[in-house]
Scaffold this active site. Structure first.
Site, PDB file in Angstrom:
ATOM      1  N   LYS A   1      52.999  85.070  58.556  1.00 51.43           N
ATOM      2  CA  LYS A   1      53.235  85.388  59.977  1.00 51.43           C
ATOM      3  C   LYS A   1      54.125  84.315  60.617  1.00 51.43           C
ATOM      4  CE  LYS A   1      48.960  88.002  60.093  1.00 51.43           C
ATOM      5  NZ  LYS A   1      47.589  88.199  60.530  1.00 51.43           N
TER       6      LYS A   1
ATOM      7  N   GLN B   1      42.828  84.967  63.339  1.00 48.56           N
ATOM      8  CA  GLN B   1      42.866  85.492  61.973  1.00 48.56           C
ATOM      9  C   GLN B   1      41.448  85.781  61.467  1.00 48.56           C
ATOM     10  OE1 GLN B   1      45.612  86.337  60.363  1.00 48.56           O
ATOM     11  NE2 GLN B   1      44.643  86.898  58.449  1.00 48.56           N
TER      12      GLN B   1
ATOM     13  N   ASP C   1      47.163  91.796  68.044  1.00 46.55           N
ATOM     14  CA  ASP C   1      46.566  92.490  66.892  1.00 46.55           C
ATOM     15  C   ASP C   1      46.100  93.887  67.294  1.00 46.55           C
ATOM     16  OD1 ASP C   1      46.505  91.322  64.351  1.00 46.55           O
ATOM     17  OD2 ASP C   1      44.936  89.902  64.925  1.00 46.55           O
TER      18      ASP C   1
HETATM   19  N1  GUN Z   1      42.794  89.691  58.434  1.00 51.16           N
HETATM   20  C1  GUN Z   1      43.253  90.686  57.644  1.00 51.16           C
HETATM   21  N2  GUN Z   1      44.137  91.452  58.316  1.00 51.16           N
HETATM   22  C2  GUN Z   1      44.228  90.926  59.559  1.00 51.16           C
HETATM   23  C3  GUN Z   1      44.991  91.272  60.707  1.00 51.16           C
HETATM   24  O1  GUN Z   1      45.757  92.245  60.741  1.00 51.16           O
HETATM   25  N3  GUN Z   1      44.801  90.465  61.790  1.00 51.16           N
HETATM   26  C4  GUN Z   1      43.947  89.415  61.789  1.00 51.16           C
HETATM   27  N4  GUN Z   1      43.825  88.703  62.907  1.00 51.16           N
HETATM   28  N5  GUN Z   1      43.231  89.073  60.736  1.00 51.16           N
HETATM   29  C5  GUN Z   1      43.376  89.822  59.630  1.00 51.16           C
END
Ligand code: GUN
Length: 294
Positions: A53, A97, A120
């Protein structure tokens, strides 16, 4: 021959489009979108995803802030940081996350995020906006799948889409998007579904988001199916430098010959999720200006 749905390429196209917009903002002397990422603990896979990211933010010219906390952090302290980010004028969007350590409630923490900064798309307000005429920030993984479907001009209207996996991050919101925007007939399968293969065999478009490598085999799909594999599980692989490889939920080798279109893992849905996060961050940035317009 099956068409490989190249999420890596589509994500690169989206990132190039975002980078052009960011360049224009810079030329206008405006500040650029700023994403913050909170990560709690030292889960290796989570750190890999977060690094992806951050690399993407750098690639498009976004500002970013990484906040890494020890796994012993209290829920209360995490919520305090979330409130600070909600108030921080410099931050346009942020994510926490997942997974979080067991002593922290994901549900409780998520609802503390300001929906306007929840890039998200996990808060109840954003989740619910899937069925609104004016969706706010859509959950990133299903948004990425829908964008892949749109950019490959895959017809969903009236098609039978079978989604396997009803998680709040992927399967459940995707089934809603395929119903609402996709105008599809949707079957949502989950861990209690009886005779899974009977459902998957009926699919025109099969989306699998479970996290169980090779769950879907050739005998479980019909000829000409379109397959979208959201699964990304780390499995041990001593031939790789890292010691592992990413495996999807679909047994690609056996299913690909029967399919009309199929996503690879890696290089399918994964890059699209990150591209969606960037699109949501840009949208959160733009919404702030829209809301201050008279
Ligand atoms: N863990 C696995 N996929 C995601 C996601 O799309 N966003 C977040 N914040 N954590 C994750």
């Amino acid at each position: 021959m099956s068409t490989v749905l190249d999420g890596k390429k589509i994500a690169a196209d989206i990132k190039a489009e975002i980078a052009t917009k960011v360049e224009r903002l810079k030329q206008q002397g405006a500040r650029v979108p700023h994403l913050a990422i909170i990560i709690v603990g030292d889960d290796g896979a989570s750190h890999t995803y977060v690094n992806g990211k951050i690399t993407a933010c750098k690639a498009v010219g976004f500002d970013y802030t990484l906040m890494h906390f020890a796994s012993t952090m209290s829920e209360q302290k995490l919520i305090k940081h979330i409130h600070q980010l909600n108030e921080d004028e410099d931050i346009d969007g942020f994510i926490v996350q997942l997974p979080l350590p067991e002593h922290i409630s994901v549900e409780k923490v998520t609802e503390e995020l300001s929906p306007a900064k929840d890039v998200d798309g996990f808060t109840n307000q954003n989740f619910g906006s899937i069925f609104s005429k004016h969706p706010l920030l859509l959950p990133a993984t299903p948004f990425g799948v829908m964008e892949l479907i749109r950019r490959y001009n895959i017809e969903t209207t009236g098609k039978h889409c079978v989604v396997v996996g009803a998680s709040r991050i992927a399967g459940a919101p995707l089934s809603m998007m395929l119903t609402e925007e996709g105008q599809a007939t949707v079957t949502l399968c989950h861990k209690h579904t009886m005779d899974l293969a009977a459902h998957t065999r009926a699919a025109d478009i099969l989306v699998v988001a479970v996290g169980r490598p090779d769950l879907i085999t050739a005998d479980m799909v019909k000829e000409g199916v379109i397959v979208i594999d959201v699964g990304t599980t780390r499995v041990k692989d001593s031939s790789k430098k890292s010691g592992f490889r990413l495996a999807g939920d679909v047994d690609y080798a056996s299913v690909e010959p029967k399919s009309n279109m199929i996503t690879p893992v890696p290089g399918g849905v994964g890059p699209m999720t990150i591209a969606s996060l960037l699109l949501n961050t840009l949208r959160a940035y733009e919404m702030r200006f829209e809301s201050t317009e008279v």
